[in-house]
Design an enzyme around this catalytic site. Structure first.
Site, PDB file in Angstrom:
ATOM      1  CB  THR A  85      -0.897   0.058   1.238  1.00 11.88           C
ATOM      2  OG1 THR A  85      -0.095   0.337   2.400  1.00 11.88           O
ATOM      3  CG2 THR A  85      -1.668  -1.237   1.440  1.00 11.88           C
ATOM      4  CG  ASP A  86       1.179   5.932  -1.158  1.00 13.44           C
ATOM      5  OD1 ASP A  86       2.172   6.059  -0.406  1.00 13.44           O
ATOM      6  OD2 ASP A  86       0.913   6.760  -2.054  1.00 13.44           O
ATOM      7  CB  SER A  87       1.981   6.329   3.752  1.00 15.13           C
ATOM      8  OG  SER A  87       1.726   6.660   5.096  1.00 15.13           O
TER       9      SER A  87
END
Length: 649
Positions: A335-337
């Site tokens: 995932t992105d952050s």
């Protein structure tokens, strides 16, 4: 070979794990009933292997400020040495990975020691499995390594500007050098390259981080970059799936929505990912916190009870359906952050992790912040929640095991145990020598020069901008430091007098001066949180926003005043080239540099390859070589601010 070396160390440090069980746990294939029985990881350890945290800041002697209490500062003590509490957290939970930011990275010796300490803590865990240690080292706007020691490269759009003449040469060569730098320092994952097709000029978060507005160009350069990173032993990450290029909202601060049709999505945003997966098999793919209704119309219920369209990060249709099944992707989905507003404004960390794992993500990146000692319990609580989700059937155990096997396979391929076994002094010397290689800076200079682009064709009579008759040049820059970098660079190639002006003081100076040439260097759009490091930078960014319209009015007045008295005029877009349309008729020469970063060198002077490249271009009778990789037409609205040379990104 790397796995066997890892096994020997893991067995020595953790006698409860047998050699055969670790071999079984790191099998490339999905888990069978027999291998699952041999798997030394219990359910909590499996969940922990799927989590990657940041340790950007940690304040061991402070308590978390009371929520909303005025005057309380957030923890801003960078982790440059591994605190015992953080080492214990890694050891006791079998955490799978850590991401480091510029605040964690001071110089090569310190970085090597920190990464060795991180791996040492992981080696003492029950499994002995090493850490994925990641970094955002894209080049250009997003650059985490210290620029005064490690050669820094202009970013993706600069590489895109060289494509017509150079093909994928710079994409490949710069990725190889960055991989060499990262591997010598102990990193094994790079969250690069960006495959977003920047088709929206108002995009605040991608923009010049994109190679081009042409999907095929993005695919070619992305394939070359991924292949080069992985050829040199660093796992590459393509991002942000399914494509963040047509957005005008930063997912750090909101939830963008892409309104393309399915046909447009296939032809534009998805094309680079599909081709790079086929051509280069990227080790990781990062998700985007964007809504994309033509790809998925699934509705989710947020923490507040609101019905909302599923963001791609939480979309089973996008991650498991399109990426896994339709594109045949077999690597790790990260995932992105998850602490970005595009997710955290709508879901608790526990909800977000469970939902993204259910959607098909293998690694949850930065779901929680560990900043104070009392935060350490959050990790255990998060793991507990995911374990319960498996036990009650909210998450599939078979899918979890398959996902953990992907993570282990990634570690088997890219964690260089030989680096960990080096004597520390040798590791320090090697890293320092690699970062000091002169050919790295030669390549960075070549890219800076090759990327310089005329946004509009200059009149032949305007070149060279600075010639034998030029006596005095005024340079208008957002702040004095950027102007000083210009002055130093111009002094290296000419003997002209250079006066540095900041916009608020420039109007009278330019109007009343007899300077031969006026150069306006603009740095727009605003730096986003990803450039500086994360969500904690947002207050800093927001506090420094300047009025863009007022700034552009000053630039127009300066150029008009210079034109009126017959001076040569130059407008340089040092970040995004789109703004040049506002000044097309006001300058004799329009240059795009796609970069503006400088740093304090060993002699305590500002240095920056892009400034020397610009200085050489200004004294040359020839047009610069770059070709614009995006379309500059109608006026656009970008966010301006007083940029600084000492900020990362």
């Amino acid at each position: 070979m790397l796995l066997r070396r890892s096994l020997s160390r893991a067995v020595k440090l953790c006698s409860v794990v047998t050699l055969a069980s670790v071999v079984a746990s790191c099998s490339d294939s999905g888990p069978s009933a027999e291998s699952a029985a041999r798997d030394p990881l219990d359910l909590r350890q499996k969940v922990a292997q799927k989590l990657m945290l940041d340790i950007r800041y940690f304040c061991p002697d402070q308590q978390r400020p009371a929520a909303g209490k005025e005057g309380n500062r957030h923890c801003d003590q960078p982790v440059t040495e591994l605190a015992p509490e953080l080492a214990a957290m890694i050891r006791d939970t079998d955490l799978g990975g850590i991401i480091l930011f510029a605040d964690n990275l001071e110089h090569s010796a310190q970085i090597v020691k920190l990464n060795r300490a991180l791996q040492g803590a992981a080696a003492q865990s029950r499994s002995g499995l090493p850490l994925l240690i990641g970094i955002d080292q894209e080049g250009g706007r997003v650059n985490r390594l210290p620029r005064d020691e490690a050669a820094a490269f202009a970013g993706n759009m600069a590489i895109g500007a060289t494509y017509a003449r150079e093909g994928d040469r710079f994409a490949s060569a710069t990725a190889e050098v960055m991989a060499e730098q990262l591997q010598a320092l102990g990193f094994n994952v790079n969250f690069a390259p960006t495959l977003d097709v920047n088709s929206n000029p108002e995009n605040p978060v991608i923009n010049v981080r994109s190679y081009s507005e042409t999907p095929e160009v993005v695919a070619d350069l992305g394939s070359a970059s991924v292949a080069a990173f992985q050829r040199r032993g660093v796992a590459a990450t393509v991002k942000h799936f399914p494509g963040h290029g047509d957005t005008s909202v930063d997912s750090h601060t909101g939830l963008p929505r892409v309104e393309r049709s399915l046909e447009q999505a296939q032809a534009i945003d998805l094309l680079p990912f599909r081709q790079v997966i086929q051509n280069a098999q990227p080790a990781l793919t990062m998700t985007a916190h964007i809504q994309y209704p033509s790809l998925d119309t699934t509705m989710l219920t947020s923490s507040s009870g609101e019905q909302m369209l599923a963001p791609a990060t939480l979309s089973h249709r996008i991650l498991s359906g399109i990426l896994r099944e339709e594109m045949g992707y077999e690597g790790v989905i990260v995932t992105d952050s998850l602490n970005m507003a595009g997710i955290s404004d709508y879901f608790t960390p526990e909800e977000a992790v469970v939902k993204t794992f259910a959607a098909g993500a293998d690694i949850a990146l930065m779901p929680i912040k560990i900043r104070y000692p009392e935060d350490l319990g959050q990790l255990g609580s998060l793991i507990d929640r995911v374990v319960v989700a498996v036990e009650v059937g909210e998450l599939s155990l078979d899918e979890l095991d398959t996902s953990v096997a992907r993570v282990k396979s990634l570690k088997q391929r890219y964690i260089d145990e030989a680096w960990g076994q080096l004597e520390e002094g040798e590791a320090l010397r090697t890293a320092k020598a690699v970062l000091a290689k002169p050919e790295h800076r030669t390549l960075a200079a070549a890219l800076a020069n090759a990327a310089l682009t005329n946004i509009y064709a200059p009149q032949p009579s305007a070149l060279p901008v600075i010639d034998a008759e030029t006596r005095h040049v005024q340079v208008v820059t957002p702040n004095q430091a950027v102007g000083e970098a210009f002055r130093i660079a111009l002094a290296q190639v000419s003997e002209v007098e250079v006066t540095v002006l900041v916009p608020q003081q420039a109007s009278v100076e330019v109007t009343d001066s007899a300077a031969d040439t006026v150069i306006v260097a603009s740095i727009v759009p605003a730096e986003s949180a990803v450039e500086l490091g994360g969500m904690e930078d947002l207050p800093k960014i927001q506090a420094q926003i300047t009025d863009q319209d007022a700034l552009y009015d000053i630039y127009r007045q300066l150029l008009q005043a210079a034109n009126a008295r017959g001076a040569k005029t130059v407008f340089i877009s040092m970040r995004s080239p789109y703004e040049a349309s506002l000044f097309e008729t006001l300058a004799d020469v329009h240059l795009a540099s796609f970069d503006y970063k400088a740093y304090i060198g060993p002699d305590q002077k500002l240095e920056g390859l892009i400034y020397l490249a610009l200085a050489n271009a200004l004294i040359s009778p020839d047009e610069v070589a770059g070709q614009l990789p995006v379309t500059v037409t109608a006026p656009i609205k970008l966010h301006a601010r007083n940029a600084s040379t000492n900020e990362e990104g």
